[in-house]
Design an enzyme around this catalytic site. Structure first.
Site, PDB file in Angstrom:
ATOM      1  CB  SER A   1      -0.862  -0.020   1.263  1.00  0.00           C
ATOM      2  OG  SER A   1      -1.468   1.237   1.471  1.00  0.00           O
TER       3      SER A   1
ATOM      4  CE1 TYR B   1      -4.097  -2.575   5.379  1.00  0.00           C
ATOM      5  CE2 TYR B   1      -3.615  -0.228   5.422  1.00  0.00           C
ATOM      6  CZ  TYR B   1      -3.851  -1.386   4.712  1.00  0.00           C
ATOM      7  OH  TYR B   1      -3.807  -1.345   3.344  1.00  0.00           O
TER       8      TYR B   1
ATOM      9  CE  LYS C   1      -1.705  -4.477   3.193  1.00  0.00           C
ATOM     10  NZ  LYS C   1      -1.917  -5.800   2.557  1.00  0.00           N
TER      11      LYS C   1
HETATM   12  C1  UD1 Z   1      -7.025   4.624   3.674  1.00  0.00           C
HETATM   13  C2  UD1 Z   1      -5.978   4.289   4.681  1.00  0.00           C
HETATM   14  C3  UD1 Z   1      -4.835   3.588   3.984  1.00  0.00           C
HETATM   15  C4  UD1 Z   1      -5.360   2.347   3.289  1.00  0.00           C
HETATM   16  C5  UD1 Z   1      -6.484   2.698   2.348  1.00  0.00           C
HETATM   17  C6  UD1 Z   1      -7.125   1.431   1.847  1.00  0.00           C
HETATM   18  C7  UD1 Z   1      -6.131   6.017   6.432  1.00  0.00           C
HETATM   19  C8  UD1 Z   1      -5.477   7.185   7.075  1.00  0.00           C
HETATM   20  N1  UD1 Z   1      -5.516   5.496   5.362  1.00  0.00           N
HETATM   21  O1  UD1 Z   1      -6.483   5.545   2.706  1.00  0.00           O
HETATM   22  O2  UD1 Z   1      -3.866   3.233   4.945  1.00  0.00           O
HETATM   23  O3  UD1 Z   1      -4.316   1.731   2.568  1.00  0.00           O
HETATM   24  O4  UD1 Z   1      -7.481   3.454   3.019  1.00  0.00           O
HETATM   25  O5  UD1 Z   1      -8.114   1.723   0.920  1.00  0.00           O
HETATM   26  O6  UD1 Z   1      -7.184   5.569   6.855  1.00  0.00           O
HETATM   27  N2  UD1 Z   1     -12.779  10.946   3.440  1.00  0.00           N
HETATM   28  C9  UD1 Z   1     -13.839  11.767   3.717  1.00  0.00           C
HETATM   29  N3  UD1 Z   1     -14.984  11.202   4.223  1.00  0.00           N
HETATM   30  C10 UD1 Z   1     -15.113   9.860   4.454  1.00  0.00           C
HETATM   31  C11 UD1 Z   1     -13.997   9.015   4.164  1.00  0.00           C
HETATM   32  C12 UD1 Z   1     -12.856   9.590   3.663  1.00  0.00           C
HETATM   33  O7  UD1 Z   1     -13.776  12.989   3.518  1.00  0.00           O
HETATM   34  O8  UD1 Z   1     -16.168   9.414   4.923  1.00  0.00           O
HETATM   35  C13 UD1 Z   1     -11.564  11.536   2.819  1.00  0.00           C
HETATM   36  C14 UD1 Z   1     -10.283  11.302   3.579  1.00  0.00           C
HETATM   37  O9  UD1 Z   1     -10.053  12.304   4.514  1.00  0.00           O
HETATM   38  C15 UD1 Z   1      -9.269  11.293   2.431  1.00  0.00           C
HETATM   39  C16 UD1 Z   1     -10.047  10.706   1.248  1.00  0.00           C
HETATM   40  O10 UD1 Z   1     -11.419  10.903   1.567  1.00  0.00           O
HETATM   41  O11 UD1 Z   1      -8.893  12.607   2.095  1.00  0.00           O
HETATM   42  C17 UD1 Z   1      -9.801   9.228   1.031  1.00  0.00           C
HETATM   43  O12 UD1 Z   1     -10.019   8.510   2.247  1.00  0.00           O
HETATM   44  P1  UD1 Z   1     -10.069   6.911   2.290  1.00  0.00           P
HETATM   45  O13 UD1 Z   1     -10.967   6.403   1.235  1.00  0.00           O
HETATM   46  O14 UD1 Z   1     -10.363   6.491   3.689  1.00  0.00           O
HETATM   47  O15 UD1 Z   1      -8.601   6.487   1.868  1.00  0.00           O
HETATM   48  P2  UD1 Z   1      -7.173   6.920   2.497  1.00  0.00           P
HETATM   49  O16 UD1 Z   1      -7.334   7.600   3.799  1.00  0.00           O
HETATM   50  O17 UD1 Z   1      -6.431   7.660   1.442  1.00  0.00           O
END
Ligand code: UD1
Length: 378
Positions: A141, A166, A170
């Site tokens: 990842s 997690y 990795k």
């Molecule tokens: C997350 C994990 C990462 C993992 C990946 C797997 C964290 C910090 N990182 O990545 O380790 O490998 O998932 O898919 O959790 N967001 C919102 N609202 C939501 C959910 C997310 O605004 O309800 C935003 C987050 O702040 C971020 C973006 O959407 O900016 C993507 O979030 P997410 O889909 O959870 O992925 P990552 O955080 O990039």
């Protein structure tokens, strides 16, 4: 000390896919079958469903007992079960997806995460070695980069401390698998660092099926679109990004799956220059049959950053309705911007991501609307 040779046709090559019933695993099985490989899935169904395996068969046009796809319900910590599977199938290579993946849960349950992900991989590698299978692709990842030192992120961007168990699993497993090659030069390992996989197969038959309330953005947005959740929470709008919301490199899961097929051809020495550009990779002396040895490291992303609001609006276009959203505080552990440099995968694997964010959302919406309760709808 031997290793199974990949210097043969896809049709004569058997790939063991751990976690093959999961989101990325199931899409990869489809692409492997499309490319002519025989596939053996090992999955304990702890976070997936056998319905996914049946759907993979359906998409690939296989009859129920087609020998090109075998399925075993087993946990990778179960040494005896793995040993039986390796005895029953002439496995040539492993694509290893099986693992727990919920960031928040990993903080609450570190023992479960380290056992399942780390110890499970150790058992898998031991059994594989005992059966002379030392070709392995690992599902890593972009989380291993932590707060990235530079953007776009190349493979030699320094790894940083993970912010949760997690992420540590990795990072640790990348080290373990790299050390396997140091100790035994027969190993042929590829570490694929995924950015943010979303989307679904265009058939709408397989897709992401999270248990409970989704932690990741896309499944959350999809469930708002289908009416299961009320409103998207946007975690922070005061980042140093064009619209203030977090920027990520979303990649279509089918593109990602094809990256694994490309990695197998690369391991077989069928593509690439033979001199993989450094950037973290350890290029071993190739085997006499031309197959590679060493550790290849590749980012799999699109190289394009999209903000949270870009995603919400792309999904609105896909589903044809306005989606309510609300700005919330930043989420702990999130970085502002994260996207990949994909030159190494393009040059060495001959692989590029083809699908854009609109296509990802259209396919995700098709899956979500055809299966509002995921595989439980079946
Ligand atoms: C997350 C994990 C990462 C993992 C990946 C797997 C964290 C910090 N990182 O990545 O380790 O490998 O998932 O898919 O959790 N967001 C919102 N609202 C939501 C959910 C997310 O605004 O309800 C935003 C987050 O702040 C971020 C973006 O959407 O900016 C993507 O979030 P997410 O889909 O959870 O992925 P990552 O955080 O990039």
């Amino acid at each position: 000390m031997a290793n199974k040779s990949l210097a043969k046709n896809h049709a004569d090559t058997c790939v063991l896919v751990t976690g093959g019933a999961g989101f990325i695993g199931s899409h990869t099985c489809v692409e492997l079958l499309n490319a002519g490989y025989a596939v053996v899935i090992v999955d304990d169904l702890s976070n997936s469903s056998e319905v996914a395996v049946n759907r993979v068969r359906q998409i690939a046009g296989l009859v129920p007992d087609d020998p090109r796809l075998a399925f075993y319900k087993a946990n990778i910590l179960d040494r005896e079960a793995l040993d039986r599977i390796f005895s029953e199938h002439d496995v040539d290579a492993i694509i290893h997806f099986a693992g727990f993946k919920a960031v928040g849960e990993s903080v609450q349950k570190p023992l479960e995460y380290y056992w399942n992900n780390v110890a499970g991989t150790l058992v898998l590698c031991e059994v594989a070695r005992d059966h002379d299978v030392k070709n392995l692709v690992f599902s890593s990842s972009a989380t291993v980069y932590g707060e990235p030192e530079f953007i776009p992120i190349t493979e030699d961007c320094p790894k940083h401390d993970a912010t949760n168990p997690y992420g540590w699993t990795k990072s640790m497993l990348e080290q373990v698998l790299s050390d396997l090659y140091v100790g035994d030069n027969e190993w042929n390992v590829v570490l694929l660092r995924y950015f943010n996989p979303i989307g679904a197969h265009e058939s709408g038959l397989i897709g992401e099926d999270p248990k409970g309330i989704p932690n990741n953005l896309l499944p959350y947005v999809a469930q708002v679109a289908v009416g299961k959740l009320a409103c998207v929470g946007v975690f922070g709008d005061d980042y140093d990004t064009p619209d203030g919301t977090g920027v990520r490199d979303y990649i279509h899961v089918v593109d990602l799956a094809r990256g694994h097929v490309a990695a197998l051809d690369w391991m077989a020495g069928k593509v690439g220059t033979g001199e993989p550009r450094g950037l973290g990779s350890v290029a071993g002396e190739p085997a006499a049959d031309g197959t590679r040895r060493g550790v290849g490291i590749f980012n799999l992303g699109t190289g394009t950053g999209s903000s949270v609001l870009d995603v919400v609006h792309a999904f609105e276009r896909a589903c044809g309705k306005t989606l309510p959203y609300e700005i919330k505080p930043r989420r702990a552990g999130d970085v502002a911007i994260n996207y990949a440099a994909c030159d190494k995968a393009r040059e060495e694997l001959g692989w590029v991501a083809e699908y854009d964010l609109d296509r990802m959302c259209a396919d995700s919406w098709r899956w979500q609307s055809m299966n509002p309760d995921g595989y439980a709808s079946a």
